[in-house]
Design a protein around this motif. Sequence first.
Motif, PDB file in Angstrom:
ATOM      1  N   ALA A  75      -5.522   4.565  -6.493  1.00  0.00           N
ATOM      2  CA  ALA A  75      -4.566   5.109  -5.539  1.00  0.00           C
ATOM      3  C   ALA A  75      -4.888   4.601  -4.140  1.00  0.00           C
ATOM      4  O   ALA A  75      -6.053   4.478  -3.761  1.00  0.00           O
ATOM      5  CB  ALA A  75      -4.601   6.638  -5.564  1.00  0.00           C
TER       6      ALA A  75
ATOM      7  N   ASP B 100      -0.195  15.257   0.597  1.00  0.00           N
ATOM      8  CA  ASP B 100       0.409  14.448  -0.462  1.00  0.00           C
ATOM      9  C   ASP B 100       0.415  15.199  -1.800  1.00  0.00           C
ATOM     10  O   ASP B 100       0.460  14.590  -2.862  1.00  0.00           O
ATOM     11  CB  ASP B 100      -0.319  13.109  -0.604  1.00  0.00           C
ATOM     12  CG  ASP B 100      -1.813  13.283  -0.828  1.00  0.00           C
ATOM     13  OD1 ASP B 100      -2.240  14.421  -1.113  1.00  0.00           O
ATOM     14  OD2 ASP B 100      -2.546  12.292  -0.737  1.00  0.00           O
TER      15      ASP B 100
ATOM     16  N   THR C  45       0.711  12.755 -11.542  1.00  0.00           N
ATOM     17  CA  THR C  45      -0.420  13.400 -12.219  1.00  0.00           C
ATOM     18  C   THR C  45      -0.936  12.601 -13.403  1.00  0.00           C
ATOM     19  O   THR C  45      -2.148  12.363 -13.541  1.00  0.00           O
ATOM     20  CB  THR C  45      -0.023  14.810 -12.688  1.00  0.00           C
ATOM     21  OG1 THR C  45       0.317  15.608 -11.556  1.00  0.00           O
ATOM     22  CG2 THR C  45      -1.177  15.470 -13.433  1.00  0.00           C
TER      23      THR C  45
ATOM     24  N   GLU D  54      -3.751   5.159  -0.024  1.00  0.00           N
ATOM     25  CA  GLU D  54      -3.094   6.160   0.812  1.00  0.00           C
ATOM     26  C   GLU D  54      -2.965   5.697   2.264  1.00  0.00           C
ATOM     27  O   GLU D  54      -3.815   4.973   2.777  1.00  0.00           O
ATOM     28  CB  GLU D  54      -3.872   7.471   0.778  1.00  0.00           C
ATOM     29  CG  GLU D  54      -3.999   8.088  -0.606  1.00  0.00           C
ATOM     30  CD  GLU D  54      -4.708   9.432  -0.570  1.00  0.00           C
ATOM     31  OE1 GLU D  54      -4.251  10.314   0.192  1.00  0.00           O
ATOM     32  OE2 GLU D  54      -5.710   9.597  -1.266  1.00  0.00           O
TER      33      GLU D  54
ATOM     34  N   LEU E  14      -2.734   9.410 -12.306  1.00  0.00           N
ATOM     35  CA  LEU E  14      -4.017   9.716 -11.663  1.00  0.00           C
ATOM     36  C   LEU E  14      -5.055  10.121 -12.700  1.00  0.00           C
ATOM     37  O   LEU E  14      -6.218   9.713 -12.630  1.00  0.00           O
ATOM     38  CB  LEU E  14      -3.828  10.845 -10.633  1.00  0.00           C
ATOM     39  CG  LEU E  14      -3.085  10.459  -9.350  1.00  0.00           C
ATOM     40  CD1 LEU E  14      -2.712  11.715  -8.570  1.00  0.00           C
ATOM     41  CD2 LEU E  14      -3.959   9.544  -8.489  1.00  0.00           C
TER      42      LEU E  14
ATOM     43  N   ARG F 193       1.175  13.714  -5.499  1.00  0.00           N
ATOM     44  CA  ARG F 193       0.150  13.711  -6.544  1.00  0.00           C
ATOM     45  C   ARG F 193       0.646  14.429  -7.801  1.00  0.00           C
ATOM     46  O   ARG F 193       0.272  14.054  -8.919  1.00  0.00           O
ATOM     47  CB  ARG F 193      -1.140  14.355  -6.027  1.00  0.00           C
ATOM     48  CG  ARG F 193      -1.875  13.476  -5.012  1.00  0.00           C
ATOM     49  CD  ARG F 193      -3.202  14.052  -4.584  1.00  0.00           C
ATOM     50  NE  ARG F 193      -3.932  13.096  -3.761  1.00  0.00           N
ATOM     51  CZ  ARG F 193      -4.682  12.110  -4.221  1.00  0.00           C
ATOM     52  NH1 ARG F 193      -4.842  11.981  -5.537  1.00  0.00           N
ATOM     53  NH2 ARG F 193      -5.297  11.270  -3.419  1.00  0.00           N
TER      54      ARG F 193
END
Length: 310
Positions: free
Chosen positions: A34, A17, A25, A36, A28, A21
Amino acid sequence: MSTDRLYLRHSTDKQTDARQRHALTALLAAGAPAYEDPATSSRVLSLYRTGFKQLLDEAAVGDTIRIADAARLFRSVADIIALRPVLIRRGLHLRVESGLLSGIDLASDDPGTKMMVSVLAAVLEFQRDMISENTKEGVAAAEAAGKTLGRPAALDEGEVVELVEAFREGAAVKALARQYDIAPKTVRRVLDAAGARAVPDDLSELLDGDGQDDVGDDVQAVAADPVVVVDVPGLVAEHLVDVADDAVRQALAAGQTVRRGQGYSVRVTAPVSVHVAMIEHSATALMQSPAGRKAHRIHSDRVTSMRITP
């Protein structure tokens, strides 16, 4: 205060990923939670994925789901048709972080957005089908070139010879299956490839004893547990997507999504026992909210009101 919630998915163990990501960015770095779904095919509807289900469980009204690109969340018309009513009902927003769609809330409940998202999903579905078609062509070319594909054989050459010889000496298919720790169907395929059987597969199942002792029991079981069709409310279905009961999950996965105004239901064809199991598995979670209690009551009434026509 609303929260940005990030969703990431890649299809196979060989993928990562990293690109997603990179697109996310800033979010995050800001500490956005997050969720997944690694090594998860896009053919698994988003509402049935473990990571996305957790996101929905933790999201509150006004939160925004952010994805690197639309294909990470949905890649078929069926998926977005099932997903949008859930997001709208829960007051959630859906935004793509890059590309032409970055300024649009894909969960907006207006005709223009609905049309655009449906077209987008159709395009993504077409891309996926083309990838699948190219893969099949590649497999056909590899087979034509004599390459061996697929998983390793269950038996090596020596074991195949031993199995065939044992069968010709009178060993039963089931006994051979237990001896080599393989399924009876695998034994039959090996025997057929060696030309060791002289009866059709359906007849051999009776001769081998597969299911012969269970015929009477099966007839009684069908009579006691008939198959019926029940429309499962969408909220109930959402609470069952990750239940540990395989029969329930499979029945839901095979169901048909039916739109009902702003909501939806899943039309499920299954034995009565499976419908009862759905009620039992979802009851505790649904009792936590007025909407959940209503959905539980509707679902229970639909199951208990079923009458089987002789």
